[in-house]
Write an enzyme that holds these catalytic residues in place. Structure first.
Site, short mmCIF file in Angstrom:
data_model
loop_
_atom_site.label_atom_id
_atom_site.label_comp_id
_atom_site.label_asym_id
_atom_site.label_seq_id
_atom_site.Cartn_x
_atom_site.Cartn_y
_atom_site.Cartn_z
N LYS A 75 0.85 -1.20 0.00
CA LYS A 75 0.00 0.00 0.00
C LYS A 75 0.88 1.24 0.00
O LYS A 75 0.65 2.19 -0.77
CB LYS A 75 -0.91 0.01 1.24
CG LYS A 75 -2.06 -0.96 1.15
CD LYS A 75 -2.80 -1.10 2.48
CE LYS A 75 -3.79 -2.26 2.40
NZ LYS A 75 -4.35 -2.64 3.69
N GLN A 81 -4.68 -1.37 9.78
CA GLN A 81 -4.53 -2.69 9.17
C GLN A 81 -5.10 -3.78 10.08
O GLN A 81 -4.81 -3.81 11.29
CB GLN A 81 -3.04 -2.97 8.88
CG GLN A 81 -2.75 -4.26 8.16
CD GLN A 81 -3.28 -4.30 6.72
OE1 GLN A 81 -3.46 -3.27 6.08
NE2 GLN A 81 -3.55 -5.49 6.23
N ASP A 110 -11.30 2.83 4.05
CA ASP A 110 -11.52 1.38 3.94
C ASP A 110 -13.01 1.07 3.71
O ASP A 110 -13.35 -0.02 3.25
CB ASP A 110 -11.14 0.70 5.27
CG ASP A 110 -9.84 -0.08 5.19
OD1 ASP A 110 -9.49 -0.54 4.09
OD2 ASP A 110 -9.19 -0.23 6.23
#
Ligand code: GUN
Length: 285
Positions: free
Chosen positions: A53, A97, A120
Site C-alpha cells: 500500500k 490494518q 476502507d
C-alpha cells in the site's frame, strides 16, 4: 473458446496513472492527498500488505503517514492515535490494518475512525450509507470488483449474479453494489443447498470464500463472468484462487486470474477513496 482474462494489473495501472495526474493538480493547489496507515504488531502478511500500500501511494504522489506500533500496544493508546489522526488536516484517510492483536477490540477501533476519513469503507456509517444507496466510501475490494466487471464489458442490469461468501467487507457489500446496479443477486454460504446448481445459473459469479479451488470449473455457466477474490497460499507457496481456474477458463466468458485480478484493484480503490477524500478537502467540504 477460452475466456477473456480480466487483467486487474493492467486496469490498476491505468487507473493509478490517471490518479497520479490528478494528484499533481491537487498538489499544485497545496493539497497533497494523504493516507495514514496504522500497523500494530508484526504479522508477516500484514507487513506485506502495508508495504504494498505504501509503495502504491508513493508512486502515485500521495503522502503516506506510517505508524507502526508494537504488538503489546494498549487499546487506549491506539484510540488516542486514531483521535489525533482524525483531527489532523493533512490526513485525508485512515487505514488501521487488520487483524489487530487479540487484546484490542477491533470494532471499537474501527468505530473510532472519523467516517469522513474511513477510506476502507468499514465503518458502520459508511456500510449503512451504501445500503441506502448514498455511498461515501465503498470498501475497496467490492469497489474493485465492480470496476473489473465493468472492464469485462459485462452487462449487470438484469443479470443473475451469485456471490459466494457473506463477509462484511466483501460478500455483503458486493451484493449491495450488484443489486444497486440492477442485477438479481443470490448470496451463498456454507449452508447453501446445492451450490453447484445455484452457481450454474450465474451470469456473474463472485467467489469470496477463502478456500482454494473450491468452485469447480464444471459448475460455471458457459459464458459467465467470474471474479475470483480468493488469495489462498498453497503448501507449495503458490497462490490459488477460490475457483478452479484451469477448468473455469474453458467455460467462462471472462475471468480474473489469481494473482493479478482482484488484488491489484483493492489497493487501487484505496487510492481512489483517499483521492476522493482529498478532493472534498480541496473543495472545502
Ligand atoms: N487486512 C487485509 N485486508 C485489509 C484491508 O483491505 N483493510 C484493512 N484495514 N485491513 C486489511
Amino acid at each position: 473458446m477460452a475466456a477473456k482474462i480480466i487483467d486487474g494489473k493492467a486496469l490498476a495501472a491505468k487507473l493509478r496513472s490517471a490518479m497520479a495526474d490528478e494528484v499533481k493538480g491537487l498538489v499544485a493547489r497545496a493539497v497533497r492527498p494523504g493516507l495514514a496507515v496504522v500497523l500494530v504488531g508484526d504479522d508477516p502478511a500484514s507487513q506485506i500488505y502495508v508495504r504494498n500500500k505504501t509503495k502504491a501511494l508513493a508512486e502515485a504522489g500521495f503522502a503516506c503517514f506510517d505508524h507502526h506500533l508494537p504488538a503489546d500496544t494498549a487499546e487506549a493508546k491506539l484510540l488516542g492515535l486514531v483521535a489525533e489522526l482524525n483531527a489532523d488536516r493533512a490526513v485525508d484517510g485512515i487505514l488501521v490494518q487488520l487483524p489487530l492483536p487479540k487484546a484490542i477490540d477491533s470494532k471499537r477501533v474501527l468505530l473510532s475512525i472519523d467516517p469522513a476519513k474511513d477510506v476502507d469503507g468499514f465503518h458502520p456509517e459508511n456500510l449503512g450509507r451504501l445500503l441506502i444507496g448514498e455511498p461515501r466510501f465503498i470498501a475497496c475490494t467490492p469497489y474493485g470488483i465492480m470496476k473489473l466487471i465493468e472492464e469485462a464489458g459485462t452487462t449487470v442490469r438484469g443479470a443473475s449474479a451469485v456471490v459466494v461468501g457473506r463477509s462484511n467487507i466483501v460478500g455483503k457489500p458486493v451484493a449491495v453494489l450488484l443489486t444497486a446496479a440492477d442485477a438479481t443477486v443470490t448470496v451463498c454460504h456454507s449452508k447453501t443447498k446445492d451450490l453447484p446448481a445455484v452457481i450454474g445459473a450465474a451470469d456473474i459469479l463472485v467467489a469470496a470464500i477463502g478456500r482454494p479451488e473450491f468452485i469447480r470449473g464444471e459448475w460455471i455457466k458457459p459464458g459467465a463472468t467470474v471474479i475470483d477474490v480468493g488469495t489462498n497460499r498453497l503448501p507449495s507457496g503458490k497462490l490459488a484462487g477460490d475457483v478452479e481456474f484451469a477448468a473455469a477458463v474453458l467455460r467462462a466468458g471472462a475471468i480474473t486470474p489469481v494473482p493479478g485480478g482482484v488484488g491489484p484493484m483493492t489497493i487501487t480503490m484505496l487510492l481512489a477513496n483517499t483521492l476522493e477524500a482529498a478532493r472534498r478537502r480541496a473543495g472545502g467540504c
